[in-house]
Each structure stands twice: as C-alpha cells, then as structure tokens.
Motif scaffolding. Structure first.
Motif, PDB file in Angstrom:
ATOM      1  N   ALA A 155       0.826  -1.208   0.000  1.00 43.90           N
ATOM      2  CA  ALA A 155       0.000   0.000   0.000  1.00 43.90           C
ATOM      3  C   ALA A 155       0.860   1.258   0.000  1.00 43.90           C
ATOM      4  O   ALA A 155       0.497   2.264  -0.623  1.00 43.90           O
ATOM      5  CB  ALA A 155      -0.923  -0.013   1.215  1.00 43.90           C
ATOM      6  N   ARG A 156       2.003   1.209   0.669  1.00 44.15           N
ATOM      7  CA  ARG A 156       2.895   2.373   0.689  1.00 44.15           C
ATOM      8  C   ARG A 156       3.317   2.743  -0.740  1.00 44.15           C
ATOM      9  O   ARG A 156       3.281   3.914  -1.129  1.00 44.15           O
ATOM     10  CB  ARG A 156       4.127   2.076   1.550  1.00 44.15           C
ATOM     11  N   GLY A 163      -0.250  10.951  -2.870  1.00 43.44           N
ATOM     12  CA  GLY A 163      -0.005  11.886  -1.780  1.00 43.44           C
ATOM     13  C   GLY A 163      -0.317  11.337  -0.406  1.00 43.44           C
ATOM     14  O   GLY A 163      -0.557  12.095   0.536  1.00 43.44           O
ATOM     15  N   ILE A 164      -0.275  10.016  -0.264  1.00 45.07           N
ATOM     16  CA  ILE A 164      -0.596   9.366   1.014  1.00 45.07           C
ATOM     17  C   ILE A 164       0.605   8.534   1.450  1.00 45.07           C
ATOM     18  O   ILE A 164       1.015   7.603   0.748  1.00 45.07           O
ATOM     19  CB  ILE A 164      -1.835   8.469   0.887  1.00 45.07           C
ATOM     20  N   SER A 165       1.176   8.871   2.600  1.00 40.00           N
ATOM     21  CA  SER A 165       2.263   8.077   3.160  1.00 40.00           C
ATOM     22  C   SER A 165       1.677   6.955   4.016  1.00 40.00           C
ATOM     23  O   SER A 165       0.565   7.072   4.542  1.00 40.00           O
ATOM     24  CB  SER A 165       3.198   8.947   3.997  1.00 40.00           C
ATOM     25  N   VAL A 166       2.425   5.868   4.160  1.00 45.81           N
ATOM     26  CA  VAL A 166       1.959   4.717   4.940  1.00 45.81           C
ATOM     27  C   VAL A 166       3.055   4.316   5.916  1.00 45.81           C
ATOM     28  O   VAL A 166       4.191   4.046   5.511  1.00 45.81           O
ATOM     29  CB  VAL A 166       1.596   3.528   4.032  1.00 45.81           C
ATOM     30  N   SER A 167       2.704   4.290   7.187  1.00 50.13           N
ATOM     31  CA  SER A 167       3.633   3.905   8.251  1.00 50.13           C
ATOM     32  C   SER A 167       3.123   2.652   8.952  1.00 50.13           C
ATOM     33  O   SER A 167       1.916   2.400   8.997  1.00 50.13           O
ATOM     34  CB  SER A 167       3.769   5.027   9.289  1.00 50.13           C
ATOM     35  N   ALA A 168       4.059   1.878   9.494  1.00 45.36           N
ATOM     36  CA  ALA A 168       3.716   0.692  10.276  1.00 45.36           C
ATOM     37  C   ALA A 168       4.312   0.827  11.668  1.00 45.36           C
ATOM     38  O   ALA A 168       5.495   1.145  11.806  1.00 45.36           O
ATOM     39  CB  ALA A 168       4.248  -0.564   9.608  1.00 45.36           C
ATOM     40  N   LEU A 169       3.508   0.576  12.672  1.00 44.47           N
ATOM     41  CA  LEU A 169       4.000   0.469  14.043  1.00 44.47           C
ATOM     42  C   LEU A 169       4.170  -1.003  14.371  1.00 44.47           C
ATOM     43  O   LEU A 169       3.232  -1.792  14.228  1.00 44.47           O
ATOM     44  CB  LEU A 169       3.005   1.088  15.023  1.00 44.47           C
ATOM     45  N   ALA A 203       6.931  12.381  11.310  1.00 46.96           N
ATOM     46  CA  ALA A 203       8.240  12.362  10.646  1.00 46.96           C
ATOM     47  C   ALA A 203       8.206  11.624   9.308  1.00 46.96           C
ATOM     48  O   ALA A 203       9.205  11.614   8.584  1.00 46.96           O
ATOM     49  CB  ALA A 203       9.273  11.717  11.561  1.00 46.96           C
ATOM     50  N   GLY A 204       7.081  10.987   8.982  1.00 46.52           N
ATOM     51  CA  GLY A 204       6.988  10.243   7.735  1.00 46.52           C
ATOM     52  C   GLY A 204       7.774   8.946   7.728  1.00 46.52           C
ATOM     53  O   GLY A 204       8.179   8.466   6.664  1.00 46.52           O
ATOM     54  N   LEU A 205       7.978   8.331   8.903  1.00 44.35           N
ATOM     55  CA  LEU A 205       8.750   7.094   8.973  1.00 44.35           C
ATOM     56  C   LEU A 205       7.954   5.930   8.397  1.00 44.35           C
ATOM     57  O   LEU A 205       6.785   5.753   8.729  1.00 44.35           O
ATOM     58  CB  LEU A 205       9.123   6.773  10.427  1.00 44.35           C
ATOM     59  N   PRO A 206       8.564   5.095   7.572  1.00 37.54           N
ATOM     60  CA  PRO A 206       7.838   3.925   7.069  1.00 37.54           C
ATOM     61  C   PRO A 206       7.624   2.862   8.132  1.00 37.54           C
ATOM     62  O   PRO A 206       6.620   2.152   8.102  1.00 37.54           O
ATOM     63  CB  PRO A 206       8.735   3.405   5.940  1.00 37.54           C
ATOM     64  N   GLU A 207       8.571   2.732   9.067  1.00 39.94           N
ATOM     65  CA  GLU A 207       8.433   1.762  10.158  1.00 39.94           C
ATOM     66  C   GLU A 207       8.780   2.433  11.484  1.00 39.94           C
ATOM     67  O   GLU A 207       9.768   3.165  11.577  1.00 39.94           O
ATOM     68  CB  GLU A 207       9.348   0.550   9.954  1.00 39.94           C
ATOM     69  N   ILE A 208       7.969   2.149  12.492  1.00 41.01           N
ATOM     70  CA  ILE A 208       8.195   2.647  13.849  1.00 41.01           C
ATOM     71  C   ILE A 208       8.360   1.430  14.742  1.00 41.01           C
ATOM     72  O   ILE A 208       7.438   0.617  14.862  1.00 41.01           O
ATOM     73  CB  ILE A 208       7.013   3.516  14.316  1.00 41.01           C
ATOM     74  N   LEU A 209       9.531   1.269  15.329  1.00 38.47           N
ATOM     75  CA  LEU A 209       9.846   0.107  16.172  1.00 38.47           C
ATOM     76  C   LEU A 209       9.810   0.565  17.624  1.00 38.47           C
ATOM     77  O   LEU A 209      10.693   1.294  18.078  1.00 38.47           O
ATOM     78  CB  LEU A 209      11.213  -0.463  15.802  1.00 38.47           C
ATOM     79  N   ALA A 210       8.801   0.121  18.369  1.00 40.73           N
ATOM     80  CA  ALA A 210       8.459   0.783  19.623  1.00 40.73           C
ATOM     81  C   ALA A 210       9.166   0.238  20.860  1.00 40.73           C
ATOM     82  O   ALA A 210       9.076   0.855  21.916  1.00 40.73           O
ATOM     83  CB  ALA A 210       6.949   0.729  19.847  1.00 40.73           C
ATOM     84  N   ASP A 211       9.851  -0.894  20.751  1.00 41.14           N
ATOM     85  CA  ASP A 211      10.531  -1.429  21.937  1.00 41.14           C
ATOM     86  C   ASP A 211      11.753  -2.230  21.506  1.00 41.14           C
ATOM     87  O   ASP A 211      11.943  -2.512  20.322  1.00 41.14           O
ATOM     88  CB  ASP A 211       9.582  -2.265  22.803  1.00 41.14           C
ATOM     89  N   GLU A 212      12.577  -2.586  22.492  1.00 42.46           N
ATOM     90  CA  GLU A 212      13.856  -3.205  22.175  1.00 42.46           C
ATOM     91  C   GLU A 212      13.693  -4.587  21.563  1.00 42.46           C
ATOM     92  O   GLU A 212      14.423  -4.958  20.641  1.00 42.46           O
ATOM     93  CB  GLU A 212      14.738  -3.295  23.422  1.00 42.46           C
TER      94      GLU A 212
END
Length: 228
Positions: A155-156, A163-169, A203-212
């Motif tokens: 989808a990204r 004009g649509i960014s796609v991020s994953a948490l 920030a427009g990050l494609p991936e957000i990694l929330a913990d170690e």
C-alpha cells in the motif's frame, strides 16, 4: 505529516492502544473520529464517536461517507485468539484473518480516495513484532500480522503517487486487555507507544519500532531459522 489540524479516523478507539492514540491526537490538535463497532463504548472527551466494524464492508463504506474530511487513517482494530495454525479451530483462524488483514485492507480501500480528495495525508497500520516472529502457539495471529506487513509495504508503494504516506508500528506486548495474562515487566506502556507512533507519522517514517525486542527481531530478519 503535521498532526495539528489533521482529521483522523482511529479504528478500535474505545480501548487499549487505540484509545491512547485517539486521546493523543486530540491533544496534538487533530479532529478525531473514534471508531468502534459500538460507538456508545467510546467515552473520550473531544472525539466524534463513529460506528465502524472492520469486518462489515457496508459499515466501512458508511463510515467513510461520514468522515469525508479525513486526512489520517489509523488501522488499529484487531483481535487475538491465541490459536495455533494447525491444531487450532479453523473458524478462529479465519476470524483473525478477517479482522487483522482483510479489516485494514477494506478500511484503507474505502478511505484512500477520501484522503486523496482532501489533499493527501497518511495511513498508520498497527502491526506487531509477530509480523516477523512466528511462535507456534500464536501462529494464527502471527500469520495475520505478517500478511498485514505485506499489505502495508504494498500500500505504501501504491498510495505514494496519490499523496498518502503509509507507516507501520511494530511493537511487542503492551499493557492492554489483549496482553492481560503477560507479566507486567514484559509489557510496554501503551501511552508511550502511542506517542512514538504519532511522532513517527509526523516524521513520515515507514516503520516505527516501539521497543527493544521489536528492534532486535527486526535486526535479525536475515538470520536463517534454526531447525526445530
């Protein structure tokens, strides 16, 4: 994406991480449609409750008509039945896939034209460390999140020209109802995870990694699996 004055739709916003995401979006200056199967369960101040069942296409289409000013979609709604793929009930596997994969696919298909018509914006998909780590006892849930990861990446690429960014948490266990049986010292604070997710969208990050643990698993993706 600037979240101040954004118009956000958050699925599964009546509890858990979704509730924190909706509340923090309001605090950041966004207009928020807090979506849930039963909108009467939404008790957050400052939001507009929105009926949306991600497994019901007509419900999704109706929500897209109501939230016609949306510029941000947060695909948060999901379920976990702790079902193994081979030994578990097939109906449970299908229910998880309907909710965790087909749900965000259906909602994204409905809202992408809305966001595009409003000048563009963003989609945030709430995934899991189990997108990449696939324990047998949670095989069904892991399969749905792996599929949702593929959906997110495809989808990204498809939505970028619109004009649509796609991020994953991606995140491990959080202190929510879904992980009620997990020891407290193994769970992340969902308020902190929500803040990281929204910072990543801005920030427009494609991936957000929330913990170690999630960051470690992501680094090890190239490792060859060991034989059982």
């Amino acid at each position: 994406m600037e979240l101040n004055d954004a118009v956000a739709v958050v699925t599964g916003a009546n509890r858990g991480l979704g509730r924190h995401l909706a509340a923090q979006l309001v605090a950041r200056g966004a207009k928020v449609y807090a979506a849930a199967r039963h909108p009467g369960t939404v008790d957050l101040p400052g939001v507009s409750p929105l009926r949306l069942d991600v497994t019901d296409e007509e419900s999704v289409r109706a929500a897209a008509r109501t939230a016609s000013d949306a510029t941000l979609l947060v695909n948060n709604a999901g379920i976990s039945t702790s079902t193994p793929l081979l030994a578990g009930a097939p109906d449970a596997v299908r229910r998880e896939m309907e909710t965790n994969f087909y749900g965000p696919l259906t909602v994204t298909r409905a809202f992408a034209p809305v966001i595009e018509a409003n000048g563009g914006g963003a989609v945030l998909n709430i995934l899991s460390v189990l997108s990449w780590l696939h324990p047998a006892g949670l095989g069904s849930y892991a399969a749905t999140k792996a599929a949702a990861w593929a959906l997110t990446d495809a989808a990204r690429e498809e939505l970028a020209p619109r004009g649509i960014s796609v991020s994953a948490l991606h995140v491990g266990y959080m202190d929510t109802d879904m992980a009620a049986g997990v020891p407290a010292d193994q769970k992340a604070d969902p308020a902190e995870v929500a803040a990281q997710a929204l910072d990543g969208v801005e920030a427009g990050l494609p991936e957000i990694l929330a913990d170690e643990i999630t960051r470690q698993v992501r680094r090890n993706l190239a490792t060859v699996p060991r034989a059982a």
